[in-house]
Design an enzyme around this catalytic site. Structure first.
Site, PDB file in Angstrom:
ATOM      1  N   HIS A  29     -14.063 -54.833  -5.336  1.00  0.00           N
ATOM      2  CA  HIS A  29     -15.007 -54.433  -4.286  1.00  0.00           C
ATOM      3  C   HIS A  29     -16.392 -54.294  -4.927  1.00  0.00           C
ATOM      4  O   HIS A  29     -17.310 -55.016  -4.576  1.00  0.00           O
ATOM      5  CB  HIS A  29     -14.534 -53.134  -3.639  1.00  0.00           C
ATOM      6  CG  HIS A  29     -15.234 -52.792  -2.349  1.00  0.00           C
ATOM      7  ND1 HIS A  29     -15.634 -53.731  -1.435  1.00  0.00           N
ATOM      8  CD2 HIS A  29     -15.596 -51.584  -1.809  1.00  0.00           C
ATOM      9  CE1 HIS A  29     -16.222 -53.136  -0.399  1.00  0.00           C
ATOM     10  NE2 HIS A  29     -16.212 -51.833  -0.609  1.00  0.00           N
ATOM     11  N   HIS A  46      -9.312 -49.266   5.116  1.00  0.00           N
ATOM     12  CA  HIS A  46      -9.798 -48.538   3.938  1.00  0.00           C
ATOM     13  C   HIS A  46      -8.751 -47.537   3.454  1.00  0.00           C
ATOM     14  O   HIS A  46      -8.199 -46.794   4.268  1.00  0.00           O
ATOM     15  CB  HIS A  46     -11.096 -47.796   4.273  1.00  0.00           C
ATOM     16  CG  HIS A  46     -12.228 -48.720   4.640  1.00  0.00           C
ATOM     17  ND1 HIS A  46     -12.385 -49.211   5.911  1.00  0.00           N
ATOM     18  CD2 HIS A  46     -13.222 -49.249   3.895  1.00  0.00           C
ATOM     19  CE1 HIS A  46     -13.455 -50.010   5.934  1.00  0.00           C
ATOM     20  NE2 HIS A  46     -13.980 -50.050   4.727  1.00  0.00           N
ATOM     21  N   ASP A  73     -10.223 -51.544   1.410  1.00  0.00           N
ATOM     22  CA  ASP A  73     -11.408 -51.349   0.571  1.00  0.00           C
ATOM     23  C   ASP A  73     -11.555 -49.867   0.189  1.00  0.00           C
ATOM     24  O   ASP A  73     -10.994 -48.986   0.836  1.00  0.00           O
ATOM     25  CB  ASP A  73     -12.689 -51.726   1.346  1.00  0.00           C
ATOM     26  CG  ASP A  73     -12.810 -53.225   1.603  1.00  0.00           C
ATOM     27  OD1 ASP A  73     -11.858 -53.970   1.317  1.00  0.00           O
ATOM     28  OD2 ASP A  73     -13.867 -53.631   2.120  1.00  0.00           O
TER      29      ASP A  73
HETATM   30 ZN   LIG Z   1     -16.637 -50.355   0.879  1.00  0.00          ZN
END
Ligand SMILES: [Zn+2]
Length: 208
Positions: A61, A154, A10
């Site tokens: 996202h 991430h 993400d």
């Molecule tokens: Zn996020």
């Protein structure tokens, strides 16, 4: 029989960290899923082209990284619709959607249905936003690495992150893939993962 699971990222694309994540994935021969922030995608279209060209899945996202439980249904819809439009203009047809912090409301579900998006959460959280060493993250993830798993990491530094770079996530990748393969599991993009996927954050909301 071998199983499958998905590695997901993400908060990118990030001009520093996304290329390094892509480099390692290429080295270990793994395709993953990237839940991108539309405004960053617009700023760094070549990173998405590289990811998509290497067989990674581009997913949505958000446009603005906000919690859905603090947004109205129409704000949620507008944010997702704009994100899809931006990605579409860049040539990416996103079908999967992970919301900021995995927060899912009635408005989120309605927007997903109206826009034809599949909501995807995770089953194993690296909590990489905490900034801990990769070995700590690997131990945290190990019990949750199984068939049908969805691992959250991430490739960008999002709001609430306690670290200023994603170096430890880059370090985590090769050992994590080895661990998966030692359990006869091959990482694939979410689109190739069969079965029912988690549609939201499985635990208390934390991090990015
Ligand atoms: Zn996020």
């Amino acid at each position: 029989m071998s199983g499958k699971l998905s590695l997901t990222f993400d908060d990118g694309p990030d001009p520093v960290w996304t290329p390094r994540v892509l480099d390692v994935l290429e080295e270990v021969g793994v395709r993953a899923t990237f839940f991108v922030v539309a405004t960053l995608a617009e700023r760094h279209p070549s990173l998405l082209r590289r990811a998509s060209g290497a067989g990674h899945e581009i997913a949505l996202h958000c446009t603005r990284h906000l919690r859905h439980d603090r947004m109205t249904a129409s704000e949620i819809y507008a944010d997702a619709e704009k994100g899809l439009r931006v990605l579409g203009k860049l040539g990416h047809d996103a079908g999967d959607w992970r919301t900021p912090w995995g927060v899912v409301t009635g408005g989120t579900k309605k927007a997903a249905e109206d826009l034809g998006l599949r909501l995807v959460g995770w089953t194993a959280d690296s909590e990489d936003w905490r900034g801990e060493p990769s070995k700590v993250m690997l131990s945290r993830l190990a019990p949750g690495i199984g068939p049908g798993g969805v691992v959250l990491m991430h490739d960008g530094v999002g709001p609430g992150s306690l670290r200023d770079g994603c170096g430890e996530t880059v370090e985590l990748l090769a050992p994590l893939v080895s661990l998966c393969r030692s359990r006869d599991l091959e990482p694939v993009p979410l689109g190739e993962l069969s079965g029912v996927l988690p549609d939201r954050n499985p635990g208390p909301v934390a991090g990015v």
